[in-house]
Design a protein around this motif. Structure first.
Motif, PDB file in Angstrom:
ATOM      1  N   ILE A   1       0.827  -1.214   0.000  1.00 28.15           N
ATOM      2  CA  ILE A   1       0.000   0.000   0.000  1.00 28.15           C
ATOM      3  C   ILE A   1       0.861   1.264   0.000  1.00 28.15           C
ATOM      4  CG2 ILE A   1      -2.035  -1.089   1.022  1.00 28.15           C
ATOM      5  CD1 ILE A   1      -1.198   0.162   3.733  1.00 28.15           C
TER       6      ILE A   1
ATOM      7  N   SER B   1      -3.920   5.180   2.186  1.00 33.32           N
ATOM      8  CA  SER B   1      -3.852   4.183   1.117  1.00 33.32           C
ATOM      9  C   SER B   1      -4.383   2.804   1.534  1.00 33.32           C
ATOM     10  CB  SER B   1      -2.401   4.031   0.648  1.00 33.32           C
ATOM     11  OG  SER B   1      -1.581   3.631   1.733  1.00 33.32           O
ATOM     12  N   PHE B   2      -4.782   2.634   2.805  1.00 31.45           N
ATOM     13  CA  PHE B   2      -5.255   1.323   3.267  1.00 31.45           C
ATOM     14  C   PHE B   2      -6.624   1.023   2.669  1.00 31.45           C
ATOM     15  CE2 PHE B   2      -7.397  -1.673   6.046  1.00 31.45           C
ATOM     16  CZ  PHE B   2      -6.420  -2.651   6.189  1.00 31.45           C
TER      17      PHE B   2
END
Length: 166
Positions: free
Chosen positions: A74, A148-149
């Motif tokens: 990620i 970004s997770f």
């Protein structure tokens, strides 16, 4: 531990068994209304998981896939732990399948200089919560997740492990 249990990187020849194992656990054991069509990543494991700092491992016992774990890169030297599933018969202290899978993944993270492993899980996976906590993961709130997770619809509990880079 039985020497027939092997942890190895995923190969395309294992795709059908991986999909069957994951769906069996999700649908039959935990009654999660999810289908293979809801999980296109399972049909593109090499392109989805096995890039950058990501990877996908399987536990195999006598040529049968009995466990899975993966990392999704990620960015920012962080990975999302995804698809951690172990066949009911291979859970616990007899085979230590989950521990062996997680140990291999953490070893990979250290080799790749990953700083953090983050995961989301469902509230009903109580044994999984205990497992992650026992292995050093700390519970975090959703607002602590990196931007970004990739939060899945079923994810309600989140954990993070800071990796000791060697």
């Amino acid at each position: 531990m039985n020497n027939s249990l092997v942890i190895k990187e995923y190969g395309k020849e294992h795709q059908i068994q991986v999909v069957d194992l994951i769906l069996q656990i999700q649908q039959k054991e935990y009654n999660i209304p999810i289908t293979k069509d809801d999980q296109p990543d399972l049909f593109a494991i090499e392109d989805f998981y096995q890039t950058g700092n990501g990877n996908f491992w399987i536990a195999v016992y006598n040529k049968k896939v009995v466990g899975t774990i993966s990392f999704l890169d990620i960015g920012g030297n962080q990975v999302a732990l995804r698809k951690m599933f172990v066949d009911k018969e291979f859970r616990g202290s007899t085979f230590k399948t989950a521990s062996l899978l997680l140990d291999r993944a953490i070893e990979w993270a250290e080799e790749k200089s990953v700083k953090a492993i983050i995961l989301g899980t469902t509230p009903q996976f109580l044994a999984a919560h205990r497992f992650y906590e026992k292995n050093g993961f700390a519970s975090i709130s959703p607002n602590e997740l990196p931007e970004s997770f990739p939060v899945l619809q079923v994810d309600k509990r989140f954990y993070k492990l800071d990796v000791n880079v060697t």
